[in-house]
Design a protein around this motif. Structure first.
Motif, PDB file in Angstrom:
ATOM      1  N   THR A  84      40.910 -28.369   4.685  1.00 11.25           N
ATOM      2  CA  THR A  84      42.199 -27.844   5.112  1.00 11.25           C
ATOM      3  C   THR A  84      42.156 -27.397   6.571  1.00 11.25           C
ATOM      4  OG1 THR A  84      41.891 -25.489   4.617  1.00 11.25           O
ATOM      5  CG2 THR A  84      42.440 -26.945   2.765  1.00 11.25           C
ATOM      6  N   GLU A  85      43.319 -27.080   7.076  1.00 11.51           N
ATOM      7  CA  GLU A  85      43.467 -26.623   8.463  1.00 11.51           C
ATOM      8  C   GLU A  85      42.640 -25.379   8.737  1.00 11.51           C
ATOM      9  OE1 GLU A  85      47.366 -26.385  11.264  1.00 11.51           O
ATOM     10  OE2 GLU A  85      47.400 -25.131   9.458  1.00 11.51           O
ATOM     11  N   ASP A  86      42.429 -24.567   7.720  1.00 13.25           N
ATOM     12  CA  ASP A  86      41.668 -23.323   7.880  1.00 13.25           C
ATOM     13  C   ASP A  86      40.194 -23.498   7.578  1.00 13.25           C
ATOM     14  OD1 ASP A  86      43.985 -21.857   8.569  1.00 13.25           O
ATOM     15  OD2 ASP A  86      44.517 -21.674   6.455  1.00 13.25           O
ATOM     16  N   GLY A  87      39.739 -24.748   7.416  1.00 10.89           N
ATOM     17  CA  GLY A  87      38.330 -24.992   7.188  1.00 10.89           C
ATOM     18  C   GLY A  87      37.881 -24.809   5.751  1.00 10.89           C
ATOM     19  N   ILE A  88      38.818 -24.674   4.834  1.00  4.35           N
ATOM     20  CA  ILE A  88      38.494 -24.513   3.412  1.00  4.35           C
ATOM     21  C   ILE A  88      38.269 -25.886   2.791  1.00  4.35           C
ATOM     22  CG2 ILE A  88      39.495 -23.821   1.176  1.00  4.35           C
ATOM     23  CD1 ILE A  88      40.874 -21.551   2.792  1.00  4.35           C
ATOM     24  N   GLU A  89      37.344 -25.960   1.841  1.00  6.45           N
ATOM     25  CA  GLU A  89      37.063 -27.208   1.140  1.00  6.45           C
ATOM     26  C   GLU A  89      37.505 -27.117  -0.314  1.00  6.45           C
ATOM     27  OE1 GLU A  89      33.520 -29.575   1.408  1.00  6.45           O
ATOM     28  OE2 GLU A  89      32.927 -28.543   3.239  1.00  6.45           O
ATOM     29  N   ILE A  90      38.146 -28.194  -0.778  1.00  9.46           N
ATOM     30  CA  ILE A  90      38.541 -28.305  -2.178  1.00  9.46           C
ATOM     31  C   ILE A  90      37.878 -29.556  -2.726  1.00  9.46           C
ATOM     32  CG2 ILE A  90      40.463 -28.404  -3.809  1.00  9.46           C
ATOM     33  CD1 ILE A  90      42.286 -27.547  -1.420  1.00  9.46           C
ATOM     34  N   LYS A  91      36.956 -29.370  -3.654  1.00  8.28           N
ATOM     35  CA  LYS A  91      36.279 -30.506  -4.269  1.00  8.28           C
ATOM     36  C   LYS A  91      37.006 -30.879  -5.554  1.00  8.28           C
ATOM     37  CE  LYS A  91      31.715 -29.611  -2.310  1.00  8.28           C
ATOM     38  NZ  LYS A  91      30.265 -29.403  -2.593  1.00  8.28           N
ATOM     39  N   ALA A  92      37.316 -32.164  -5.716  1.00  7.54           N
ATOM     40  CA  ALA A  92      38.082 -32.609  -6.878  1.00  7.54           C
ATOM     41  C   ALA A  92      37.526 -33.926  -7.395  1.00  7.54           C
ATOM     42  CB  ALA A  92      39.552 -32.763  -6.514  1.00  7.54           C
ATOM     43  N   ASN A  93      37.662 -34.140  -8.697  1.00 10.85           N
ATOM     44  CA  ASN A  93      37.263 -35.418  -9.280  1.00 10.85           C
ATOM     45  C   ASN A  93      38.282 -36.512  -8.951  1.00 10.85           C
ATOM     46  OD1 ASN A  93      34.936 -34.312 -10.550  1.00 10.85           O
ATOM     47  ND2 ASN A  93      36.224 -33.506 -12.191  1.00 10.85           N
ATOM     48  N   LYS A  94      39.552 -36.140  -8.944  1.00 11.69           N
ATOM     49  CA  LYS A  94      40.630 -37.067  -8.618  1.00 11.69           C
ATOM     50  C   LYS A  94      41.564 -36.391  -7.615  1.00 11.69           C
ATOM     51  CE  LYS A  94      39.459 -40.023 -11.984  1.00 11.69           C
ATOM     52  NZ  LYS A  94      39.010 -41.419 -11.747  1.00 11.69           N
ATOM     53  N   ILE A  95      42.103 -37.176  -6.673  1.00  7.81           N
ATOM     54  CA  ILE A  95      43.009 -36.647  -5.648  1.00  7.81           C
ATOM     55  C   ILE A  95      44.247 -37.531  -5.589  1.00  7.81           C
ATOM     56  CG2 ILE A  95      43.318 -36.137  -3.194  1.00  7.81           C
ATOM     57  CD1 ILE A  95      40.233 -35.782  -3.060  1.00  7.81           C
ATOM     58  N   VAL A  96      45.417 -36.905  -5.598  1.00  7.65           N
ATOM     59  CA  VAL A  96      46.680 -37.628  -5.486  1.00  7.65           C
ATOM     60  C   VAL A  96      47.354 -37.218  -4.178  1.00  7.65           C
ATOM     61  CG1 VAL A  96      48.931 -38.114  -6.520  1.00  7.65           C
ATOM     62  CG2 VAL A  96      46.947 -37.659  -7.996  1.00  7.65           C
ATOM     63  N   VAL A  97      47.618 -38.180  -3.309  1.00  8.95           N
ATOM     64  CA  VAL A  97      48.303 -37.915  -2.046  1.00  8.95           C
ATOM     65  C   VAL A  97      49.792 -38.185  -2.260  1.00  8.95           C
ATOM     66  CG1 VAL A  97      48.503 -38.519   0.398  1.00  8.95           C
ATOM     67  CG2 VAL A  97      46.252 -38.536  -0.727  1.00  8.95           C
ATOM     68  N   ALA A  98      50.552 -37.092  -2.383  1.00  9.61           N
ATOM     69  CA  ALA A  98      51.997 -37.176  -2.634  1.00  9.61           C
ATOM     70  C   ALA A  98      52.740 -36.453  -1.523  1.00  9.61           C
ATOM     71  CB  ALA A  98      52.333 -36.575  -3.999  1.00  9.61           C
TER      72      ALA A  98
END
Length: 481
Positions: A201-215
Motif C-alpha cells: 500500500t501507499e503507506d508501506g503496509i503489506e497484505i498477503k493473500a492467497n487470491k487477489i481480485v482487482v476491481a
C-alpha cells in the motif's frame, strides 16, 4: 455536483489499514463489482478483506444511472458475427442471469432499494436496419424482445427495440446493507502486487493473500495484462428533473448524440453527451442537456446533475477472469462500458465461481485472454493514434498563452516560468499550477471546463485542479509547480 443516489445514502466510515495482515482473499476496490464479489465469497464461507483508496462505493458506482439490463446498445448482432452464436449466447445468459441474481439477493437480504422491473428500449430516429438486425439476433438468442413503433418519449421515433423484464434500482441503497457485513478498509491505496501475492500500500503496509481480485474500475497494474493498451475511458452526463414525464421504462438512442431516459421516484434522469475523457476543454456538456430538457419539458426543474466515467474495451465486452496468463491467483473485473450494473454482477458470479472452483456456462466470452488485436484492429489503431498524439504533445508543444490570459474560474495549459504547466485561476484570482504530465504513463492532460479537472485522454486518469488524483488508472497525484 452529486448524484441523487449520493444525496440519499451514507455509508459507515471505515478505518484505514494500519498494520500488515494475512487473508485468504483480498479484493481491491469497493465499488459494486468488488462488493458483490466479496458478498458471494463471504456467503460461501471464505475469509474476504476489501480495501479501497477512498471510501466505500465512493467512485463510479455513485454516478451510474443504475439500469440493470441485458440490452447494451446494439451488441448482439455484432457478437454473433464476431464470436458466433455460442459466444453471444454466453453474453446474453450472463446478463439476463444478473438481473435475476439482483432480485434474489434483494429478497434474501430484505433490501429496500426501489428495485423495479421495467422494459428497456433502444430507439432510433433514422434508418431502422441496425435495429431490425439486432431484433433478429436477440430472438435467435432467446431474448424476450419486440420491435415497437410507439414509445413514451417527448418526440416521435421511427422504431424502438424493447427488451422485456429488465430492471432499475438505487444502487447505494442496495449496497449499504451488503457492505455492513464485510471487512472493509478505506483510505488504503494499493500501489503494487509482488510475485509472492503481497499487495503493497501507499503507506508501506503489506497484505498477503492467497487470491487477489482487482476491481478498481480501471486496473492499476500496467504489467502484466497491458490493459492500458486494450481500453480507453469515456465520460457521460446526467441531469435529474422534477416536473418531467414518467417514461415508464429505460431508454437509450441508437443514433449519434441521442439521449437516455429513466425515472426514479418523482425524478426523470436525462442523460447523454458521451465524450472520450480529456475531450471537454470548452465545457458545455451540462448546458446541452439543460437545453434539451427545456425543449422536451419546459416546466421541469433541475434537482441534481452528475457525470460518469466508463472503461471501453476494444470489442465492447468486459475483461473478467485471470488478470493474465502469468497470474493464476490474481483476477480482474473491468471494461464494463456503460453497463456496470449487470456487468458487475456477471463479474462477481464469474470470479467467485473461479475462486470457489465452480463450473459455469458463460464465463468464456469474458476471458481477458480472448483478446486478439487482429479482431479489433480498427479500434486499437484509433486508440493508439490518440495516445501517440498526446505523448508527442507533452514533449514538443509549448503553448503561446500566458498566465495573465487565463480568466477567473477557468483553466488551461500555459507557458509559466519557462515551463509548460496546467493552470487554474479561481474566482478570487488564486492560481493553482500543476504538471500537465499524467502520473500514470505521462500523457498530456487536458482541462475539463465542466468539472474543473485535469483529464487524461489516453487512459482516463483524472485529477482535481489542485492535482489530487480522482480516478484510476493512476494512483498518484500530480506534481505541483
Amino acid at each position: 455536483m452529486e448524484s441523487v443516489w449520493n444525496s440519499e445514502t451514507n455509508f459507515r466510515k471505515r478505518e484505514a489499514l494500519n498494520k500488515n495482515i494475512n487473508c485468504d482473499i483480498l479484493i481491491i476496490g469497493s465499488g459494486i463489482a468488488g462488493l458483490l464479489t466479496a458478498y458471494m465469497l463471504n456467503k460461501n464461507g471464505k475469509e474476504v478483506v476489501v480495501i479501497d483508496a477512498k471510501s466505500t462505493a465512493g467512485g463510479v458506482t455513485r454516478n451510474t444511472t443504475a439500469k440493470i439490463t441485458s440490452q447494451h446498445d446494439l451488441i448482439y448482432d455484432n457478437l454473433i458475427k464476431e464470436f458466433g452464436e455460442k459466444g453471444a449466447q454466453q453474453y446474453a445468459r450472463a446478463n439476463e442471469l444478473a438481473i435475476r441474481k439482483y432480485k434474489e439477493i434483494i429478497d434474501n437480504e430484505n433490501i429496500d432499494c426501489n428495485f423495479q422491473y421495467k422494459d428497456a428500449y433502444v430507439y432510433c430516429l433514422g434508418n431502422t436496419q441496425t435495429l431490425e438486425d439486432e431484433y433478429n439476433a436477440a430472438k435467435k438468442l432467446g431474448i424476450d424482445a419486440e420491435l415497437v413503433d410507439e414509445v413514451n418519449l417527448p418526440f416521435k421515433v421511427k422504431k424502438a427495440l424493447k427488451f422485456k423484464n429488465q430492471a432499475q434500482f438505487n444502487p447505494l441503497e442496495f449496497l449499504k446493507p451488503i457492505s455492513e457485513k464485510l471487512t472493509i478498509y478505506e483510505n488504503t491505496t494499493a500501489l503494487d502486487i509482488t510475485e509472492e501475492n503481497s499487495v503493497v500500500t501507499e503507506d508501506g503496509i503489506e497484505i498477503k493473500a492467497n487470491k487477489i481480485v482487482v476491481a478498481t474500475h480501471y486496473p492499476f497494474l500496467n504489467t502484466p495484462g497491458y490493459y492500458f493498451m486494450k481500453m480507453h475511458q469515456e465520460r457521460s452526463y446526467v441531469i435529474a428533473l422534477e416536473n418531467a414525464q414518467d417514461v415508464n421504462g429505460m431508454y437509450i438512442g441508437a443514433d449519434k448524440n441521442s439521449y437516455s431516459f429513466r425515472n426514479y421516484k418523482n425524478l426523470l434522469l436525462l442523460g447523454g453527451i458521451a465524450q472520450r475523457t480529456g475531450e471537454n476543454e470548452e465545457g458545455g456538456a451540462y448546458d446541452k442537456l439543460r437545453k434539451a430538457a427545456k425543449e422536451f419539458y419546459p416546466n421541469s426543474i433541475e434537482k441534481y446533475h452528475w457525470s460518469a466515467q466508463d472503461c471501453m474495451t476494444l470489442d465492447s465486452i468486459p475483461y473478467i477472469g485471470h488478470y493474465s496468463s502469468k497470474t493464476p491467483d490474481i483476477y480482474v473485473e473491468t471494461g464494463f462500458k456503460k453497463w456496470g450494473m449487470t456487468s458487475s454482477m456477471a463479474a462477481a458470479m464469474i470470479v467467485s465461481d473461479m475462486i470457489l472452483e465452480n463450473e459455469n456456462d458463460f464465463s468464456g466470452i469474458f476471458s481477458p485472454e480472448r483478446f486478439d488485436i487482429s479482431a479489433s484492429m480498427k479500434n486499437a489503431a484509433n486508440d493508439l493514434i490518440i495516445t501517440a498524439k498526446n505523448f508527442i504533445s507533452q514533449r514538443i508543444n509549448i503553448p503561446d498563452e500566458n498566465l495573465e490570459n487565463i480568466q477567473r474560474g477557468h483553466g488551461g495549459v500555459v507557458k509559466y516560468k519557462d515551463q509548460k504547466v496546467g493552470v487554474y485561476k479561481d474566482n478570487d484570482g488564486n492560481i493553482y499550477t500543476v504538471s500537465t504530465k499524467c502520473a500514470h504513463l505521462g500523457c498530456e492532460l487536458h482541462w475539463n471546463a465542466d468539472e474543473l479537472t485535469w483529464d487524461c485522454p489516453c487512459h482516463g486518469s483524472r485529477y482535481d485542479y489542485k492535482g489530487n488524483w480522482i480516478q484510476s488508472p493512476t494512483n498518484k497525484s500530480l506534481v505541483t509547480i
